[in-house]
Design a protein around this motif. Structure first.
Motif, PDB file in Angstrom:
ATOM      1  N   LEU A 223       0.829  -1.108  -0.167  1.00 28.71           N
ATOM      2  CA  LEU A 223       0.019  -0.007  -0.019  1.00 28.71           C
ATOM      3  C   LEU A 223       0.761   1.129  -0.009  1.00 28.71           C
ATOM      4  CD1 LEU A 223      -3.075  -0.028   2.335  1.00 28.71           C
ATOM      5  CD2 LEU A 223      -2.952   0.975   0.039  1.00 28.71           C
TER       6      LEU A 223
ATOM      7  N   PRO B 292       5.571   4.344   1.052  1.00 30.82           N
ATOM      8  CA  PRO B 292       4.776   3.083   1.469  1.00 30.82           C
ATOM      9  C   PRO B 292       3.914   3.747   2.585  1.00 30.82           C
ATOM     10  CG  PRO B 292       7.074   2.780   2.100  1.00 30.82           C
ATOM     11  CD  PRO B 292       6.850   3.836   1.177  1.00 30.82           C
ATOM     12  N   LEU B 293       2.698   3.258   3.085  1.00 27.93           N
ATOM     13  CA  LEU B 293       1.918   3.723   3.991  1.00 27.93           C
ATOM     14  C   LEU B 293       2.566   3.213   5.193  1.00 27.93           C
ATOM     15  CD1 LEU B 293      -0.971   4.934   5.192  1.00 27.93           C
ATOM     16  CD2 LEU B 293      -1.802   2.605   4.766  1.00 27.93           C
ATOM     17  N   ASN B 294       2.748   4.280   6.363  1.00 28.47           N
ATOM     18  CA  ASN B 294       3.517   3.862   7.836  1.00 28.47           C
ATOM     19  C   ASN B 294       2.087   3.273   8.602  1.00 28.47           C
ATOM     20  OD1 ASN B 294       4.961   3.967   9.892  1.00 28.47           O
ATOM     21  ND2 ASN B 294       5.731   6.052   9.328  1.00 28.47           N
ATOM     22  N   THR B 295       2.533   2.092   9.201  1.00 32.40           N
ATOM     23  CA  THR B 295       1.397   1.487   9.705  1.00 32.40           C
ATOM     24  C   THR B 295       0.606   2.007  10.625  1.00 32.40           C
ATOM     25  OG1 THR B 295       3.098  -0.615   9.703  1.00 32.40           O
ATOM     26  CG2 THR B 295       0.984  -0.867  10.745  1.00 32.40           C
ATOM     27  N   ASP B 296       1.220   3.018  11.438  1.00 35.30           N
ATOM     28  CA  ASP B 296       0.723   3.931  12.505  1.00 35.30           C
ATOM     29  C   ASP B 296       0.083   5.182  12.050  1.00 35.30           C
ATOM     30  OD1 ASP B 296       2.991   5.077  12.133  1.00 35.30           O
ATOM     31  OD2 ASP B 296       3.636   4.806  14.295  1.00 35.30           O
ATOM     32  N   GLU B 297      -0.005   5.533  10.849  1.00 33.78           N
ATOM     33  CA  GLU B 297      -0.376   6.659  10.504  1.00 33.78           C
ATOM     34  C   GLU B 297      -1.826   6.649   9.342  1.00 33.78           C
ATOM     35  OE1 GLU B 297       3.168   9.561   9.495  1.00 33.78           O
ATOM     36  OE2 GLU B 297       2.808   8.223   7.838  1.00 33.78           O
ATOM     37  N   ASP B 298      -2.793   7.660   9.604  1.00 41.29           N
ATOM     38  CA  ASP B 298      -3.886   7.630   8.813  1.00 41.29           C
ATOM     39  C   ASP B 298      -3.398   8.063   7.384  1.00 41.29           C
ATOM     40  OD1 ASP B 298      -5.277   7.060  10.807  1.00 41.29           O
ATOM     41  OD2 ASP B 298      -6.001   9.166  11.442  1.00 41.29           O
ATOM     42  N   LEU B 299      -4.475   7.605   6.581  1.00 43.03           N
ATOM     43  CA  LEU B 299      -3.993   7.957   4.989  1.00 43.03           C
ATOM     44  C   LEU B 299      -3.645   9.568   4.780  1.00 43.03           C
ATOM     45  CD1 LEU B 299      -6.960   5.894   3.641  1.00 43.03           C
ATOM     46  CD2 LEU B 299      -4.440   5.017   3.981  1.00 43.03           C
TER      47      LEU B 299
ATOM     48  N   GLN C 165      -8.751  13.386  -0.565  1.00 41.99           N
ATOM     49  CA  GLN C 165      -8.232  12.072  -1.346  1.00 41.99           C
ATOM     50  C   GLN C 165      -8.808  12.170  -2.733  1.00 41.99           C
ATOM     51  OE1 GLN C 165     -10.083   7.631  -0.697  1.00 41.99           O
ATOM     52  NE2 GLN C 165      -9.095   8.208   0.932  1.00 41.99           N
TER      53      GLN C 165
ATOM     54  N   ILE D 289      -3.063   4.893  -3.064  1.00 37.04           N
ATOM     55  CA  ILE D 289      -4.038   5.817  -2.576  1.00 37.04           C
ATOM     56  C   ILE D 289      -3.655   7.241  -2.744  1.00 37.04           C
ATOM     57  CG2 ILE D 289      -5.601   6.433  -0.603  1.00 37.04           C
ATOM     58  CD1 ILE D 289      -5.491   3.587   0.362  1.00 37.04           C
TER      59      ILE D 289
END
Lengths: 229, 229
Positions: B14, B55-62, B83, B104
């Motif tokens: 992601l 890459p999406l950081n696991t602890d961050e909202d989009l 978005q 995203i």
DNA sequence: ATAGAAAAAGTCAGAATGACTCTAAGTAGT
DNA sequence: ACTACTTAGAGTCATTCTGACTTTTTCTAT
């Protein structure tokens, strides 16, 4: 920036879900917006109602995944499917889930005929869109958002006829608008609007068997290029 | 349905990317839509220009992830962020990448003042939005899509002032509309439109130092609730 | 002073919109 | 067969919205 060489278990799970809308006759014989939900059979939120969906299949496009999951769980094959939004708040499972799930949500419309063919079982049921129980995850907010999008989009695009069968009367089309928007429309002005935008054409037939003057039947004009947008 | 007990390496990666727009003066002294791109420093598409993202950081909202990546790569902190769409075709890397990436994508607006503060380097450059080179992945299509959204949204919402500083003249605001829409607008009609929608209010000040009648300065009215939608 | 330029206000015709009326063409009941 | 009833479908009218245009004001530069 932190290193991204960690194991891929760090990557959030990707799910694809769909908000499906259909118009179904309620007790009064009026059309009302309905949406099918499925009961969760595992934790978290076991036993609660949720949007149909599932993990993204690695070899499927997003929209394809949405269609397939829909067919598998509800047996519905929508006539309209569009991406709604990607929901990915860290806390959207409400602390009930260890792993993080990002959902790419689609919204879909099915015709009344098609809607009847849907599975109705212990674990799949139609609900009125404005009388939903408390759903799993953030699915109540998602459906609310989808409703807004539908109401907005019906005003400037030509998707309304998707709720109907191939031919329909202007009164039926107006009924769709009224059910979606939640207010009555003037029949004369509605006719003028529809005719001026050229979204429908006469079939030459009329609907017989009414207890009044038989109305003309129309069909949606074929859309050239990406006009649904 | 296939079993989903396989290792999580099956889950697509992601990523979160952002299309940033700013208005920058071109050679003629006219404002023109520009977007900052970053050069890829690894395969695939190494050396080609691409949207800022990661890459999406696991602890961050989009949205938070989008802001952070932006700040880290371009040093920009946009005043508007929304978005855009989730892009996830199986083949979007054009066969150049083994793993699958779902992006995203957000879109953002920065003011002219802020835009100048952005990093300008070998690997970060501003490009005119309508004269882009061939970009990595499907990023050309993504920017095209974002442009459409911007042009559409400026017509029915009050985002135009985000390109300007806190106070501005109606001529400057009109210039924003003209640059985004790519056509000239009648000054009188524009004034009438802006005043009737109540999107701006007078500051009481006037802009001095022009070589003609000094125009009034305005500021955007504070938005109550979620009206930007 | 005068010319030039853009600000700001005003005009006008045609299009779009909402509320409404009127006539046409069927069925149902007597 | 006639009448009452119901909705289809056409048409009217006033108001608002829109785009193109004109006029007046108020500053700077010369």
């Amino acid at each position: 920036m932190s290193s991204w060489a960690t194991s891929s278990i760090e990557t959030p799970t990707l799910a694809v879900s769909t908000v499906i809308f259909a118009l179904r006759p309620n007790g009064d014989g009026c059309l009302q917006l309905a949406t099918p939900l499925v009961r969760r059979i595992r934790a978290p939120f076991e036993g609660q109602w949720a949007l149909p969906g599932g993990p993204l299949n690695t070899d499927e496009d997003l929209a394809t995944s949405a269609s397939h999951t829909l067919r598998d769980t509800t047996r519905l094959e929508p006539r309209y499917l569009e991406q709604l939004y990607a929901f990915g708040s860290v806390d959207r499972a409400g602390g009930k889930l260890a792993e993080r799930v990002v959902s790419i949500v689609y919204w879909a419309l099915v015709g009344a005929d098609e809607a009847d063919r849907a599975i109705q079982s212990e674990n799949v049921q139609w609900f009125w869109a404005d009388e939903l129980p408390t759903l799993a995850f953030d699915h109540n907010q998602i459906i609310e958002y989808a409703l807004g999008r539908l109401r907005n989009k019906i005003e400037y695009s030509r998707i309304a006829h998707v709720f109907l069968s191939e031919t329909f009367t202007l009164a039926q089309l107006r009924e769709v608008y009224e059910a979606v928007l939640g207010r009555e429309l003037d029949p004369g002005n509605f006719r003028r609007m529809v005719e001026s935008t050229g979204t429908v054409e006469e079939t030459g037939e009329r609907l017989a068997g009414t207890r009044h003057r038989p109305p003309k039947l129309y069909r949606a004009t074929t859309i050239t290029a990406g006009e649904t947008k």
